[in-house]
Design a protein around this motif. Structure first.
Motif, PDB file in Angstrom:
ATOM      1  N   LYS A  39    -104.098 -11.475 -50.792  1.00 48.84           N
ATOM      2  CA  LYS A  39    -102.901 -11.695 -51.349  1.00 48.84           C
ATOM      3  C   LYS A  39    -101.954 -10.476 -50.491  1.00 48.84           C
ATOM      4  O   LYS A  39    -100.817 -10.461 -51.002  1.00 48.84           O
ATOM      5  N   SER A  97    -107.410   0.493 -50.937  1.00 53.12           N
ATOM      6  CA  SER A  97    -107.992  -0.780 -50.952  1.00 53.12           C
ATOM      7  C   SER A  97    -107.063  -1.882 -50.521  1.00 53.12           C
ATOM      8  O   SER A  97    -105.527  -1.371 -50.653  1.00 53.12           O
ATOM      9  N   ARG A  98    -107.418  -2.896 -50.103  1.00 59.77           N
ATOM     10  CA  ARG A  98    -106.417  -3.849 -49.661  1.00 59.77           C
ATOM     11  C   ARG A  98    -107.116  -5.346 -49.979  1.00 59.77           C
ATOM     12  O   ARG A  98    -108.225  -5.541 -49.906  1.00 59.77           O
ATOM     13  N   ASP A  99    -106.246  -6.248 -50.372  1.00 60.14           N
ATOM     14  CA  ASP A  99    -106.663  -7.393 -50.456  1.00 60.14           C
ATOM     15  C   ASP A  99    -105.835  -8.294 -49.369  1.00 60.14           C
ATOM     16  O   ASP A  99    -104.573  -8.746 -49.533  1.00 60.14           O
ATOM     17  N   SER A 145     -99.845  -0.874 -56.723  1.00 58.42           N
ATOM     18  CA  SER A 145     -99.885  -2.022 -55.952  1.00 58.42           C
ATOM     19  C   SER A 145     -98.642  -2.062 -54.847  1.00 58.42           C
ATOM     20  O   SER A 145     -97.590  -1.535 -55.236  1.00 58.42           O
TER      21      SER A 145
END
Length: 127
Positions: free
Chosen positions: A75, A70-72, A21
């Motif tokens: 967040k 990927s990314r959020d 992360s």
């Protein structure tokens, strides 16, 4: 100010999985091209995976379908899901923000194009 903080590294056996992360602050990650890099002592930093502002992804050849970037956006966090890890994946992993992110262009995997870096998270894969 821009800050990138990686986490999620560790020691696993070959064939195992990890999810890295990278929490970003000071800007919105969806507005910039981002990438994961890795480096072992004595070798140059190499690009692993990139994601452009519009969400398109690209991977280094050595990934061979084992990693997913990927990314959020909610967040403001970037991820690197790694499966089927090999001993040669052992390295310090860094996330980075590209210096210039032109719309409709794809993220770079060249470290020279990136201006902000996290402190890194160590991944060790044993055989």
């Amino acid at each position: 100010q821009v800050q990138l903080v990686e986490s999620g590294g560790g020691s696993v056996q070959a064939g195992g999985s990890l999810r890295l992360s990278c929490v970003a602050s000071g800007y919105t990650i969806s507005s910039h091209h981002m990438a994961w890099f890795r480096q072992v002592p004595g070798k140059e930093r190499e690009g692993v995976a990139g994601i452009s502002a519009d969400g398109r992804t690209r991977y280094a050849d050595f990934v061979e379908g084992r990693f997913t970037i990927s990314r959020d956006n909610a967040k403001n966090t970037l991820y690197l899901q790694m499966i089927s890890l090999k001993p040669e994946d052992t390295a310090m992993y860094y996330c980075a923000r590209q210096r210039v992110s032109r719309w409709l262009s794809i993220a770079s995997l060249s470290s020279a194009d990136f201006s902000y870096w996290g402190q890194g998270t160590q991944v060790t894969v044993s055989s």
